[in-house]
Design a protein around this motif. Sequence first.
Motif, PDB file in Angstrom:
ATOM      1  N   PHE A  37      14.102  12.603 -12.323  1.00  0.00           N
ATOM      2  CA  PHE A  37      15.418  11.937 -12.239  1.00  0.00           C
ATOM      3  C   PHE A  37      16.146  13.953 -10.990  1.00  0.00           C
ATOM      4  O   PHE A  37      15.383  15.093 -11.184  1.00  0.00           O
ATOM      5  CB  PHE A  37      16.571  12.623 -13.833  1.00  0.00           C
ATOM      6  CG  PHE A  37      16.036  11.796 -14.476  1.00  0.00           C
ATOM      7  CD1 PHE A  37      14.857  11.717 -15.547  1.00  0.00           C
ATOM      8  CD2 PHE A  37      16.698  10.926 -14.551  1.00  0.00           C
ATOM      9  CE1 PHE A  37      14.442  10.362 -15.968  1.00  0.00           C
ATOM     10  CE2 PHE A  37      16.620   9.476 -16.152  1.00  0.00           C
ATOM     11  CZ  PHE A  37      14.772   9.491 -16.211  1.00  0.00           C
ATOM     12  N   ARG A  45      23.656  14.720 -13.791  1.00  0.00           N
ATOM     13  CA  ARG A  45      21.954  14.237 -13.553  1.00  0.00           C
ATOM     14  C   ARG A  45      21.934  12.475 -12.790  1.00  0.00           C
ATOM     15  O   ARG A  45      22.754  11.575 -13.751  1.00  0.00           O
ATOM     16  CB  ARG A  45      20.758  15.020 -14.424  1.00  0.00           C
ATOM     17  CG  ARG A  45      19.930  14.848 -13.599  1.00  0.00           C
ATOM     18  CD  ARG A  45      19.162  16.236 -14.970  1.00  0.00           C
ATOM     19  NE  ARG A  45      19.057  15.143 -17.101  1.00  0.00           N
ATOM     20  CZ  ARG A  45      18.400  16.368 -17.467  1.00  0.00           C
ATOM     21  NH1 ARG A  45      17.528  16.925 -17.348  1.00  0.00           N
ATOM     22  NH2 ARG A  45      18.318  15.895 -18.610  1.00  0.00           N
ATOM     23  N   GLY A  47      19.378   8.854 -12.604  1.00  0.00           N
ATOM     24  CA  GLY A  47      17.743   8.743 -12.469  1.00  0.00           C
ATOM     25  C   GLY A  47      17.681   8.773 -11.085  1.00  0.00           C
ATOM     26  O   GLY A  47      18.057   7.858 -10.234  1.00  0.00           O
ATOM     27  N   GLU A 107      18.666   8.400 -18.657  1.00  0.00           N
ATOM     28  CA  GLU A 107      18.090   9.866 -19.465  1.00  0.00           C
ATOM     29  C   GLU A 107      18.351   9.605 -20.555  1.00  0.00           C
ATOM     30  O   GLU A 107      17.675  10.636 -21.317  1.00  0.00           O
ATOM     31  CB  GLU A 107      18.795  10.987 -18.243  1.00  0.00           C
ATOM     32  CG  GLU A 107      20.347  11.366 -18.687  1.00  0.00           C
ATOM     33  CD  GLU A 107      20.439  12.321 -18.180  1.00  0.00           C
ATOM     34  OE1 GLU A 107      21.741  11.921 -17.672  1.00  0.00           O
ATOM     35  OE2 GLU A 107      20.609  13.384 -18.523  1.00  0.00           O
ATOM     36  N   TYR A 110      15.336   9.110 -22.873  1.00  0.00           N
ATOM     37  CA  TYR A 110      13.355   9.629 -22.156  1.00  0.00           C
ATOM     38  C   TYR A 110      14.073  11.302 -23.291  1.00  0.00           C
ATOM     39  O   TYR A 110      15.288  12.136 -23.819  1.00  0.00           O
ATOM     40  CB  TYR A 110      13.771  10.627 -21.182  1.00  0.00           C
ATOM     41  CG  TYR A 110      13.275   9.333 -20.200  1.00  0.00           C
ATOM     42  CD1 TYR A 110      14.171   8.317 -19.740  1.00  0.00           C
ATOM     43  CD2 TYR A 110      12.620   9.061 -19.639  1.00  0.00           C
ATOM     44  CE1 TYR A 110      13.394   7.490 -18.496  1.00  0.00           C
ATOM     45  CE2 TYR A 110      11.525   8.564 -18.911  1.00  0.00           C
ATOM     46  CZ  TYR A 110      12.593   7.496 -18.466  1.00  0.00           C
ATOM     47  OH  TYR A 110      11.931   6.164 -17.503  1.00  0.00           O
ATOM     48  N   TRP A 113      11.111  16.661 -21.395  1.00  0.00           N
ATOM     49  CA  TRP A 113      11.524  17.192 -20.097  1.00  0.00           C
ATOM     50  C   TRP A 113      11.127  18.321 -19.447  1.00  0.00           C
ATOM     51  O   TRP A 113      10.665  19.340 -19.877  1.00  0.00           O
ATOM     52  CB  TRP A 113      13.344  17.230 -20.103  1.00  0.00           C
ATOM     53  CG  TRP A 113      13.962  16.690 -20.624  1.00  0.00           C
ATOM     54  CD1 TRP A 113      14.457  15.509 -21.292  1.00  0.00           C
ATOM     55  CD2 TRP A 113      14.975  15.379 -19.278  1.00  0.00           C
ATOM     56  NE1 TRP A 113      14.899  14.316 -21.560  1.00  0.00           N
ATOM     57  CE2 TRP A 113      15.293  13.951 -20.075  1.00  0.00           C
ATOM     58  CE3 TRP A 113      14.868  14.839 -18.172  1.00  0.00           C
ATOM     59  CZ2 TRP A 113      15.978  13.353 -19.575  1.00  0.00           C
ATOM     60  CZ3 TRP A 113      15.524  14.418 -17.295  1.00  0.00           C
ATOM     61  CH2 TRP A 113      16.109  13.040 -18.226  1.00  0.00           C
TER      62      TRP A 113
END
Length: 123
Positions: A37, A45, A47, A107, A110, A113
Motif C-alpha cells: 500500500f 492510503r 492499495g 486496507e 489486512y 502492517w
Amino acid sequence: QVQLVESGGGSVQAGGSLRLSCAASGYIDSTYCMGWFRQASGKEREGVAAIDSDGSTTYANSVKGRFTISKDYDKNTLYLQMNSLKPEDTAMYYCAAGSKWILTLRESEYTYWGQGTQVSVSS
C-alpha cells in the motif's frame, strides 16, 4: 508476533526503477494475502498490489504494467519491483499481511502492517 519490515525505498528520477522488500517474521497464516500500500503526503492510503497464497495477483490500475509483486516463500519475503517510476508514485510504501482467502486491495482487510519505506521520484 508478526513483524513486517520494509526496505529498498529511496530517491530516483522519473523512468527509474526500485525494488522494495518486506521481510516477515513470526507466524503468518498460510491463507493470508500480502500486499503493498502507499500513502502520498496529504492523501489517503491506497492499495498498490497484492498476492495470495496461490500466487494470484492484483494491481491498482495506476501501476499495472509497471509494478510487479512477488513472494519468496523460502525467505518469507515480499517484493515489489517498480519500473518506469513517475513523480506521482512518490509516497510512503507499506507492506501488509492479512485478508484471509480474499485477494483484495482494501486496507481494512489486512491485519498486520510494517512501518513503511519512503519512495521519492523526481521529474
